[in-house]
Design a protein around this motif. Structure first.
Motif, mmCIF file in Angstrom:
data_model
loop_
_atom_site.group_PDB
_atom_site.id
_atom_site.type_symbol
_atom_site.label_atom_id
_atom_site.label_comp_id
_atom_site.label_asym_id
_atom_site.label_seq_id
_atom_site.Cartn_x
_atom_site.Cartn_y
_atom_site.Cartn_z
ATOM 1 N N ALA A 65 0.837 -1.202 0.000
ATOM 2 C CA ALA A 65 0.000 0.000 0.000
ATOM 3 C C ALA A 65 0.875 1.256 0.000
ATOM 4 C CB ALA A 65 -0.926 -0.020 1.212
ATOM 5 N N MET A 66 1.920 1.229 0.811
ATOM 6 C CA MET A 66 2.845 2.364 0.881
ATOM 7 C C MET A 66 3.459 2.635 -0.491
ATOM 8 S SD MET A 66 6.338 2.629 3.162
ATOM 9 C CE MET A 66 5.553 2.481 4.758
ATOM 10 N N ASN A 67 3.873 1.589 -1.170
ATOM 11 C CA ASN A 67 4.517 1.771 -2.475
ATOM 12 C C ASN A 67 3.594 2.439 -3.480
ATOM 13 O OD1 ASN A 67 6.927 0.673 -1.608
ATOM 14 N ND2 ASN A 67 6.473 -1.367 -2.373
ATOM 15 N N ARG A 68 2.303 2.118 -3.450
ATOM 16 C CA ARG A 68 1.416 2.715 -4.457
ATOM 17 C C ARG A 68 1.140 4.190 -4.186
ATOM 18 N NH1 ARG A 68 -4.149 2.297 -2.905
ATOM 19 N NH2 ARG A 68 -4.443 0.677 -1.337
ATOM 20 N N ILE A 69 1.031 4.593 -2.912
ATOM 21 C CA ILE A 69 0.818 6.030 -2.673
ATOM 22 C C ILE A 69 2.117 6.808 -2.880
ATOM 23 C CG2 ILE A 69 1.061 5.958 -0.146
ATOM 24 C CD1 ILE A 69 -1.174 8.194 -0.146
ATOM 25 N N VAL A 70 3.248 6.217 -2.548
ATOM 26 C CA VAL A 70 4.531 6.884 -2.792
ATOM 27 C C VAL A 70 4.715 7.115 -4.293
ATOM 28 C CG1 VAL A 70 7.049 6.577 -2.697
ATOM 29 C CG2 VAL A 70 5.644 6.123 -0.664
ATOM 30 N N GLU A 71 4.259 6.177 -5.100
ATOM 31 C CA GLU A 71 4.321 6.329 -6.560
ATOM 32 C C GLU A 71 3.575 7.593 -7.002
ATOM 33 O OE1 GLU A 71 2.819 3.516 -9.984
ATOM 34 O OE2 GLU A 71 3.678 2.305 -8.349
ATOM 35 N N VAL A 72 2.390 7.814 -6.448
ATOM 36 C CA VAL A 72 1.590 9.003 -6.789
ATOM 37 C C VAL A 72 2.328 10.265 -6.360
ATOM 38 C CG1 VAL A 72 -0.588 10.212 -6.375
ATOM 39 C CG2 VAL A 72 -0.579 7.725 -6.619
ATOM 40 N N ILE A 73 2.887 10.249 -5.160
ATOM 41 C CA ILE A 73 3.593 11.425 -4.628
ATOM 42 C C ILE A 73 4.829 11.733 -5.471
ATOM 43 C CG2 ILE A 73 4.886 12.307 -2.633
ATOM 44 C CD1 ILE A 73 1.786 12.217 -2.265
ATOM 45 N N GLU A 74 5.612 10.715 -5.766
ATOM 46 C CA GLU A 74 6.821 10.938 -6.569
ATOM 47 C C GLU A 74 6.486 11.483 -7.946
ATOM 48 O OE1 GLU A 74 8.849 7.162 -6.329
ATOM 49 O OE2 GLU A 74 9.873 7.744 -4.468
ATOM 50 N N GLU A 75 5.413 10.960 -8.550
ATOM 51 C CA GLU A 75 4.991 11.461 -9.858
ATOM 52 C C GLU A 75 4.558 12.918 -9.747
ATOM 53 O OE1 GLU A 75 2.363 12.703 -12.975
ATOM 54 O OE2 GLU A 75 1.652 12.235 -10.958
ATOM 55 N N ALA A 76 3.852 13.263 -8.687
ATOM 56 C CA ALA A 76 3.399 14.649 -8.497
ATOM 57 C C ALA A 76 4.588 15.591 -8.302
ATOM 58 C CB ALA A 76 2.450 14.730 -7.301
ATOM 59 N N PHE A 77 5.594 15.145 -7.567
ATOM 60 C CA PHE A 77 6.784 15.980 -7.377
ATOM 61 C C PHE A 77 7.578 16.158 -8.675
ATOM 62 C CE2 PHE A 77 6.970 15.240 -2.554
ATOM 63 C CZ PHE A 77 6.596 16.546 -2.268
ATOM 64 N N ARG A 78 7.503 15.191 -9.580
ATOM 65 C CA ARG A 78 8.222 15.310 -10.861
ATOM 66 C C ARG A 78 7.543 16.296 -11.811
ATOM 67 N NH1 ARG A 78 8.800 9.621 -10.302
ATOM 68 N NH2 ARG A 78 7.057 9.280 -11.691
ATOM 69 N N ARG A 79 6.267 16.534 -11.615
ATOM 70 C CA ARG A 79 5.514 17.441 -12.486
ATOM 71 C C ARG A 79 5.974 18.887 -12.288
ATOM 72 N NH1 ARG A 79 0.230 16.473 -14.719
ATOM 73 N NH2 ARG A 79 0.054 14.243 -15.065
ATOM 74 N N THR A 80 5.551 19.745 -13.211
ATOM 75 C CA THR A 80 5.912 21.161 -13.102
ATOM 76 C C THR A 80 5.024 21.906 -12.105
ATOM 77 O OG1 THR A 80 4.487 21.684 -14.976
ATOM 78 C CG2 THR A 80 6.830 21.281 -15.444
ATOM 79 N N ASN A 81 3.906 21.300 -11.711
ATOM 80 C CA ASN A 81 3.004 21.959 -10.766
ATOM 81 C C ASN A 81 3.735 22.277 -9.466
ATOM 82 O OD1 ASN A 81 1.512 19.525 -12.225
ATOM 83 N ND2 ASN A 81 0.126 21.260 -12.137
ATOM 84 N N LYS A 82 3.459 23.450 -8.929
ATOM 85 C CA LYS A 82 4.086 23.840 -7.656
ATOM 86 C C LYS A 82 3.298 23.309 -6.465
ATOM 87 C CE LYS A 82 6.982 27.594 -8.816
ATOM 88 N NZ LYS A 82 8.317 27.100 -8.842
ATOM 89 N N THR A 83 1.961 23.341 -6.563
ATOM 90 C CA THR A 83 1.127 22.944 -5.430
ATOM 91 C C THR A 83 0.046 21.968 -5.893
ATOM 92 O OG1 THR A 83 1.501 25.101 -4.406
ATOM 93 C CG2 THR A 83 -0.284 23.778 -3.517
ATOM 94 N N THR A 84 0.056 20.791 -5.295
ATOM 95 C CA THR A 84 -0.891 19.726 -5.623
ATOM 96 C C THR A 84 -1.650 19.340 -4.365
ATOM 97 O OG1 THR A 84 0.594 18.876 -7.338
ATOM 98 C CG2 THR A 84 -1.093 17.362 -6.533
ATOM 99 N N VAL A 85 -2.927 19.042 -4.532
ATOM 100 C CA VAL A 85 -3.754 18.524 -3.444
ATOM 101 C C VAL A 85 -4.091 17.079 -3.778
ATOM 102 C CG1 VAL A 85 -6.058 18.651 -2.399
ATOM 103 C CG2 VAL A 85 -4.719 20.739 -2.731
ATOM 104 N N ILE A 86 -3.889 16.197 -2.799
ATOM 105 C CA ILE A 86 -4.191 14.773 -2.961
ATOM 106 C C ILE A 86 -5.151 14.369 -1.851
ATOM 107 C CG2 ILE A 86 -3.213 12.457 -2.750
ATOM 108 C CD1 ILE A 86 -0.761 13.505 -4.235
ATOM 109 N N VAL A 87 -6.226 13.668 -2.215
ATOM 110 C CA VAL A 87 -7.212 13.216 -1.219
ATOM 111 C C VAL A 87 -7.203 11.696 -1.175
ATOM 112 C CG1 VAL A 87 -9.582 13.397 -0.414
ATOM 113 C CG2 VAL A 87 -8.630 15.200 -1.851
ATOM 114 N N THR A 88 -7.045 11.175 0.040
ATOM 115 C CA THR A 88 -6.957 9.737 0.210
ATOM 116 C C THR A 88 -7.624 9.327 1.520
ATOM 117 O OG1 THR A 88 -5.439 7.854 0.043
ATOM 118 C CG2 THR A 88 -4.630 9.799 1.227
ATOM 119 N N HIS A 89 -7.146 8.245 2.105
ATOM 120 C CA HIS A 89 -7.760 7.635 3.285
ATOM 121 C C HIS A 89 -6.732 7.530 4.406
ATOM 122 C CE1 HIS A 89 -11.171 6.606 0.695
ATOM 123 N NE2 HIS A 89 -10.221 6.470 -0.219
ATOM 124 N N GLY A 90 -7.228 7.378 5.625
ATOM 125 C CA GLY A 90 -6.374 7.430 6.803
ATOM 126 C C GLY A 90 -5.239 6.433 6.828
#
Length: 179
Positions: free
Chosen positions: A110-135
């Protein structure tokens, strides 16, 4: 510096993917929108679960941003079997990240799949991203960046909750920003 706000969804009527927000949860979603009123947001990504999408919908409307859906942000499945002692079983998965119950996924998976999303978001040019998930998924993400974040910290999360992840020269730090 790139920023990602990771949000745990607002109060919901249950755990199923279709569970709706409660009346309180709908008020919390509006409060989230107000909370971010002075923040320039470039991108929004949500779990496919209704409660996650509805938690961020007022903010998406306010910012005029489409919500991207990512299945990797869906809640972690502890097991497909009914576990009467699920609380203790969940606790044990924080001690043994590879522990896996029938039909479920380990904390590490589970950790690996959310880290994948975060790493991809950090690679993007966007400065500020909002991610909604579960506890549970959120707590595993935070544990990835700080090994001291464990079961007790998961228990202290609120609905909603907001953490800010900052990436400064490939060093990721986080802080809780929701009060």
């Amino acid at each position: 510096m790139k920023k990602i706000y990771v949000i745990r969804h607002c109060e919901a009527e249950g755990q199923s993917p279709e569970a709706q927000l409660t009346g309180v949860g709908m008020e919390q979603a509006l409060a989230l929108s107000d909370f971010f009123s002075n923040t320039k947001i470039d991108r929004m990504i949500s779990s496919p679960y209704k409660r996650a999408i509805d938690s961020i919908s007022p903010l998406a409307k306010r910012c005029n941003i489409n919500i991207e859906i990512d299945r990797k942000l869906a809640e972690r499945i502890l097991s497909t079997k009914n576990l009467p002692d699920w609380f203790e079983k969940l606790r044990s998965t924080f001690d043994d990240l590879e522990l896996k119950f029938e039909g479920g996924e380990s904390s590490e998976e589970a950790m690996n799949r959310i880290v994948e999303v975060i790493e991809e978001a950090f690679r993007r040019t966007n400065k500020t991203t909002v991610i909604v998930t579960h506890g549970n998924l959120m707590s595993l993400l935070l544990r990835y960046f700080n090994k001291d974040f464990g079961f007790e910290e998961w228990r202290r999360l609120t609905n909603p909750d907001v953490f800010l992840l900052m990436n400064d020269n490939y060093k990721v730090t986080f802080q809780r920003v929701w009060e």
